[in-house]
Design an enzyme around this catalytic site. Structure first.
Site, PDB file in Angstrom:
ATOM      1  N   GLN A  94      75.309  18.375   7.467  1.00  0.00           N
ATOM      2  CA  GLN A  94      76.452  17.721   7.492  1.00  0.00           C
ATOM      3  C   GLN A  94      76.785  17.526   9.135  1.00  0.00           C
ATOM      4  O   GLN A  94      77.676  16.136  10.316  1.00  0.00           O
ATOM      5  CB  GLN A  94      77.517  19.679   8.385  1.00  0.00           C
ATOM      6  CG  GLN A  94      78.243  20.208   6.678  1.00  0.00           C
ATOM      7  CD  GLN A  94      78.700  20.917   7.628  1.00  0.00           C
ATOM      8  OE1 GLN A  94      79.398  21.402   7.311  1.00  0.00           O
ATOM      9  NE2 GLN A  94      77.411  22.131   7.765  1.00  0.00           N
ATOM     10  N   ASN A  95      74.914  17.083  10.081  1.00  0.00           N
ATOM     11  CA  ASN A  95      74.958  15.968  10.575  1.00  0.00           C
ATOM     12  C   ASN A  95      74.967  15.037  11.024  1.00  0.00           C
ATOM     13  O   ASN A  95      74.269  14.310   9.854  1.00  0.00           O
ATOM     14  CB  ASN A  95      73.091  17.227  11.769  1.00  0.00           C
ATOM     15  CG  ASN A  95      73.533  18.753  12.026  1.00  0.00           C
ATOM     16  OD1 ASN A  95      74.428  19.445  12.662  1.00  0.00           O
ATOM     17  ND2 ASN A  95      72.791  19.242  12.185  1.00  0.00           N
ATOM     18  N   ASP A  97      73.524  13.394  13.319  1.00  0.00           N
ATOM     19  CA  ASP A  97      72.171  12.904  14.018  1.00  0.00           C
ATOM     20  C   ASP A  97      70.603  12.983  13.420  1.00  0.00           C
ATOM     21  O   ASP A  97      70.854  12.992  11.231  1.00  0.00           O
ATOM     22  CB  ASP A  97      71.879  13.452  15.265  1.00  0.00           C
ATOM     23  CG  ASP A  97      71.250  15.162  14.082  1.00  0.00           C
ATOM     24  OD1 ASP A  97      70.255  14.508  13.285  1.00  0.00           O
ATOM     25  OD2 ASP A  97      71.635  16.463  14.907  1.00  0.00           O
ATOM     26  N   HIS A 112      77.969  14.281   5.790  1.00  0.00           N
ATOM     27  CA  HIS A 112      79.347  13.679   7.003  1.00  0.00           C
ATOM     28  C   HIS A 112      78.960  11.982   7.258  1.00  0.00           C
ATOM     29  O   HIS A 112      79.417  12.093   8.291  1.00  0.00           O
ATOM     30  CB  HIS A 112      79.454  14.700   7.944  1.00  0.00           C
ATOM     31  CG  HIS A 112      80.256  15.818   6.987  1.00  0.00           C
ATOM     32  ND1 HIS A 112      80.012  16.607   8.386  1.00  0.00           N
ATOM     33  CD2 HIS A 112      80.297  15.838   6.442  1.00  0.00           C
ATOM     34  CE1 HIS A 112      80.722  17.833   7.024  1.00  0.00           C
ATOM     35  NE2 HIS A 112      80.897  17.389   6.263  1.00  0.00           N
ATOM     36  N   CYS A 139      78.838  -7.865  10.802  1.00  0.00           N
ATOM     37  CA  CYS A 139      78.251  -7.451  10.094  1.00  0.00           C
ATOM     38  C   CYS A 139      76.622  -7.741   9.106  1.00  0.00           C
ATOM     39  O   CYS A 139      77.003  -9.427   9.870  1.00  0.00           O
ATOM     40  CB  CYS A 139      79.134  -6.893   8.312  1.00  0.00           C
ATOM     41  SG  CYS A 139      78.131  -6.787   7.590  1.00  0.00           S
ATOM     42  N   GLY A 178      72.280  27.154  10.758  1.00  0.00           N
ATOM     43  CA  GLY A 178      73.497  26.881  11.789  1.00  0.00           C
ATOM     44  C   GLY A 178      74.697  25.974  11.369  1.00  0.00           C
ATOM     45  O   GLY A 178      75.060  25.076  12.435  1.00  0.00           O
ATOM     46  N   SER A 180      79.349  26.971  11.337  1.00  0.00           N
ATOM     47  CA  SER A 180      80.038  27.985  11.010  1.00  0.00           C
ATOM     48  C   SER A 180      81.060  28.083  10.159  1.00  0.00           C
ATOM     49  O   SER A 180      81.638  29.720   9.748  1.00  0.00           O
ATOM     50  CB  SER A 180      81.235  27.552  12.273  1.00  0.00           C
ATOM     51  OG  SER A 180      81.789  26.362  12.205  1.00  0.00           O
ATOM     52  N   ASN A 204      71.654  31.542  10.808  1.00  0.00           N
ATOM     53  CA  ASN A 204      73.007  31.395  11.970  1.00  0.00           C
ATOM     54  C   ASN A 204      72.999  32.105  13.289  1.00  0.00           C
ATOM     55  O   ASN A 204      71.993  33.152  13.793  1.00  0.00           O
ATOM     56  CB  ASN A 204      74.003  31.374  11.971  1.00  0.00           C
ATOM     57  CG  ASN A 204      75.011  30.606  12.365  1.00  0.00           C
ATOM     58  OD1 ASN A 204      74.053  29.189  12.572  1.00  0.00           O
ATOM     59  ND2 ASN A 204      76.121  30.576  12.664  1.00  0.00           N
ATOM     60  N   LEU A 205      72.881  31.714  14.440  1.00  0.00           N
ATOM     61  CA  LEU A 205      72.879  32.849  15.764  1.00  0.00           C
ATOM     62  C   LEU A 205      73.245  33.349  15.295  1.00  0.00           C
ATOM     63  O   LEU A 205      74.200  34.680  16.315  1.00  0.00           O
ATOM     64  CB  LEU A 205      73.701  32.104  16.680  1.00  0.00           C
ATOM     65  CG  LEU A 205      73.347  31.697  18.422  1.00  0.00           C
ATOM     66  CD1 LEU A 205      72.097  32.147  19.096  1.00  0.00           C
ATOM     67  CD2 LEU A 205      73.738  30.482  19.354  1.00  0.00           C
TER      68      LEU A 205
END
Ligand code: OAD
Length: 237
Positions: A94-95, A97, A112, A139, A178, A180, A204-205
């Site tokens: 989903q990141n 980066d 995403h 562009c 990682g 939620s 996960n945390l």
């Protein structure tokens, strides 16, 4: 949990938590990105229509910032898994980066979108983009000044859903790292994977919102949990 020896096909879902230790803010932590900025102001098509300068500035800052960050041990461990795993593997992130790729992973799907892409809404082309967009550059394909960040905003359809569901249908193991579990459709993958017969593991945390759907939850920092899990999976047996 299923015997590791019977696992061949794996789907991994990653979220902001895997990049947290690289210094990229998560969204829903105290002081996280969605406390600093309202989703309605910066992450919807309506926001872009209403105040494109604000939205472009927000993404320009984020695009600049991620380029100063480095992959951490969790990204590196997944890249190792990608290199060494002979079965099917899909890292659905989903990141937005590029830390999975910079760690060396190849089987990555950005559901995403990606900060380092610009999307021309005139000719529909995507171009790699590392600089700002707020001055409305042309562009490279068609010359139109119609570039927007290639990120999926709230109310838009995530990318690659057909490929993701086809990987889930044949997955023996679904692992969530990682995230939620607050945003659909990604938050629903664990239930889908379970119903389709996969074992499910959460790293996960803290417990995610869908924690009850996982066969097993391991709680801690991704930089410790992920390398340990990859070592287990790749250990000779
Ligand atoms: P969240 O910020 O909602 O959740 C991050 C999760 O990572 C939380 O459950 C944290 O406990 C966990 N976490 C934090 N640090 C960690 C660490 N060092 N190791 C392991 N886990 C850690 O981020 P996402 O779930 O990724 O979408 O958010 C999902 C989507 O919501 C994002 O892709 C974005 C956002 O709005 C769009 O913008 C469309």
């Amino acid at each position: 949990m299923r015997d590791m020896g019977t696992i061949r096909n794996i789907v991994i879902l990653t979220g902001a938590g895997i990049s947290a230790e690289s210094g990229i803010d998560t969204f829903r932590a105290e002081g996280g990105l969605w406390e600093q900025h309202r989703i309605e102001d910066v992450a919807t098509p309506e926001a872009f229509e209403r105040d494109p300068d604000l939205v472009l500035r927000f993404y320009d800052m984020r695009r600049e910032s991620i380029q100063t960050k480095e992959p951490n041990a969790a990204h590196l461990a997944l890249a190792r898994l990608d290199r060494e795993w002979a079965g099917e593997l899909l890292i659905v992130t989903q990141n937005v980066d590029d830390l999975h790729e910079r760690a060396g992973a190849q089987r990555v799907l950005h559901m995403h979108g990606e900060h380092l892409n610009a999307w021309c809404t005139d000719c529909d082309a995507r171009s790699r983009w590392t600089g700002p967009l707020k001055q409305r550059p042309a562009c490279p394909g068609c010359g139109a000044r119609a570039l927007r960040p290639d990120v999926v905003w709230f109310g838009e359809m995530p990318y690659g859903m057909d490929k993701i569901y086809s990987a889930l249908r044949t997955a023996d193991l679904f692992v969530s790292i990682g995230t939620s579990g607050a945003v659909y459709p990604a938050a629903g993958f664990v239930r889908d994977a379970r119903e389709l017969g996969a074992a499910t593991l959460e790293l996960n945390l803290e417990r995610s919102q869908g924690s009850g759907w996982f066969d097993e939850s391991r709680l801690g920092q991704a930089s410790e949990l992920v390398p340990a899990w990859v070592d287990e999976l790749l250990a000779p047996r």
